[in-house]
Design an enzyme around this catalytic site. Structure first.
Site, PDB file in Angstrom:
ATOM      1  N   CYS A  66       0.704  -1.201   0.006  1.00  0.00           N
ATOM      2  CA  CYS A  66      -0.113  -0.062  -0.007  1.00  0.00           C
ATOM      3  C   CYS A  66       1.012   1.307   0.115  1.00  0.00           C
ATOM      4  O   CYS A  66       1.464   1.447  -0.854  1.00  0.00           O
ATOM      5  CB  CYS A  66      -1.170  -0.064   1.045  1.00  0.00           C
ATOM      6  SG  CYS A  66      -2.435   0.957   0.837  1.00  0.00           S
ATOM      7  N   HIS A 101      -3.466  -5.573   1.254  1.00  0.00           N
ATOM      8  CA  HIS A 101      -3.102  -5.704   2.574  1.00  0.00           C
ATOM      9  C   HIS A 101      -2.793  -7.059   2.920  1.00  0.00           C
ATOM     10  O   HIS A 101      -3.772  -7.628   3.605  1.00  0.00           O
ATOM     11  CB  HIS A 101      -3.664  -4.844   3.545  1.00  0.00           C
ATOM     12  CG  HIS A 101      -3.484  -3.562   3.593  1.00  0.00           C
ATOM     13  ND1 HIS A 101      -2.329  -2.721   4.114  1.00  0.00           N
ATOM     14  CD2 HIS A 101      -4.187  -2.652   2.876  1.00  0.00           C
ATOM     15  CE1 HIS A 101      -2.345  -1.559   3.740  1.00  0.00           C
ATOM     16  NE2 HIS A 101      -3.598  -1.425   3.002  1.00  0.00           N
ATOM     17  N   GLU A 107      -1.180  -8.585   5.158  1.00  0.00           N
ATOM     18  CA  GLU A 107      -1.025  -8.561   6.643  1.00  0.00           C
ATOM     19  C   GLU A 107      -2.280  -8.775   7.332  1.00  0.00           C
ATOM     20  O   GLU A 107      -2.334  -8.939   8.662  1.00  0.00           O
ATOM     21  CB  GLU A 107       0.020  -7.672   7.073  1.00  0.00           C
ATOM     22  CG  GLU A 107      -0.573  -6.159   7.344  1.00  0.00           C
ATOM     23  CD  GLU A 107      -0.736  -5.543   5.888  1.00  0.00           C
ATOM     24  OE1 GLU A 107      -0.603  -6.110   5.039  1.00  0.00           O
ATOM     25  OE2 GLU A 107      -0.846  -4.115   6.213  1.00  0.00           O
TER      26      GLU A 107
END
Lengths: 83, 228
Positions: free
Chosen positions: B86, B203, B205
């Site tokens: 990002c 994302h 994560e």
């Protein structure tokens, strides 16, 4: 000598401008149909010290090329004014 | 595998990345503040998501001049791994470690939602444990993820198998209706020529633990975990 530099930044012609398009549509929605294209840009005003206009121009171009603009998507023009 | 997560003023996914590496993958990991001029000995540098320097001027434009970025560039030049997620991707673009630039999303809206991505190549360290053509559900959260590059650059990305992820339907089909931000060629992630620097807008994560209800991002981290 002190100079004022004004820098105009625009998106390159080849780059679509979603913001400009939205503004154009808003104008049309308001009944202001005269505009056929809108491009939204950026504007910087800098004060700088330099020995002369040539040196001031060199400084401004270096600042633009290294930080103020992204050459992948943006073009710029600038004007100098002695203060 | 030893990893580092860089923290810029305004990073806000740094702890999430740290958590996945440390608690899910059990990989040694440490934070590095952006003022550091060097990196500890490590294999992987993660540039996390967030709003470094408040996104002032352009996303990633100021973070690129943080002292740590010189060290990140040396790390990449040595062939070791850099992973920008990002805002991390935006910083890599501004730093010239990846080609192209980000424009405002086509809708002009900040978009925060799960999207589906197609794995376009498994010939990168980052995707080596995934299946080509697999569809991953991973969230995005950005206002400027509309990837742009010129025609020559796009052709080079295509010809050299450097597009790693594309936005797609749940079945893996491409189409403008599945492209959340207007990115050229539906691009969600790319690698550099040497294939050791990956930037992606979604994302992973945020999608790597069952408690977060999404686990499709885990394969990317698992691909990296075995690297030494």
């Amino acid at each position: 000598m002190t100079y004022k530099a004004t820098v105009n930044v625009t998106l390159k012609k080849s780059v679509l401008d979603p913001q400009g398009k939205t503004v154009l549509h808003a104008l049309e929605a308001m009944g202001l149909n005269q505009a056929t294209d809108v491009r939204v840009g950026k504007y910087f005003e800098l004060k700088l010290d330099a020995a002369g206009e040539k040196e001031a121009g060199d400084h401004v171009r270096t600042m633009c090329d290294r930080l103020l603009i992204n050459p992948v998507i943006e073009d710029y023009t600038y004007k100098l004014e002695k203060l | 595998m030893k990893a580092v997560v860089v923290v810029f003023p305004g990073s806000n996914c740094d702890t999430d990345c740290f958590n996945v590496l440390k608690d899910v993958l059990k990989v040694p990991v440490e934070f590095v503040w952006h003022k550091e001029g060097s990196l500890p000995d490590c294999d992987l540098v993660v540039l996390p998501g967030g709003f470094s320097y408040g996104d002032y001027l352009r996303t990633g434009a100021i973070a690129r001049f943080s002292p740590v970025m010189q060290a990140v560039k040396r790390h990449a030049d040595s062939g070791r791994l850099v992973f920008g997620i990002c805002n991390g991707f935006q910083i890599l673009l501004e730093a010239g470690l990846l080609p192209g630039a980000m424009l405002r999303n086509r809708s002009l809206q900040f978009i925060c939602k799960p999207v589906t991505l197609r794995v376009e190549t498994v010939k990168t360290v980052f995707t080596q444990k995934l299946k080509e053509g697999a569809v991953l559900e991973i969230p995005i959260a950005h206002g400027e993820g509309n990837y742009y590059c010129d025609e020559d650059t796009y052709q080079r990305l295509e010809d050299n198998d450097r597009v790693v992820f594309r936005y797609c339907s749940q079945e893996g089909a491409l189409g403008e209706e599945f492209n959340p931000n207007g990115s050229r060629g539906h691009i969600a992630g790319i690698v550099n020529e040497r294939r050791n620097v990956l930037g992606m807008m979604p994302h992973p994560e945020r999608a790597s633990e069952r408690v977060l209800s999404m686990t499709d991002g885990l394969g990317i981290w698992q691909s990296l975990a075995g690297v030494s």
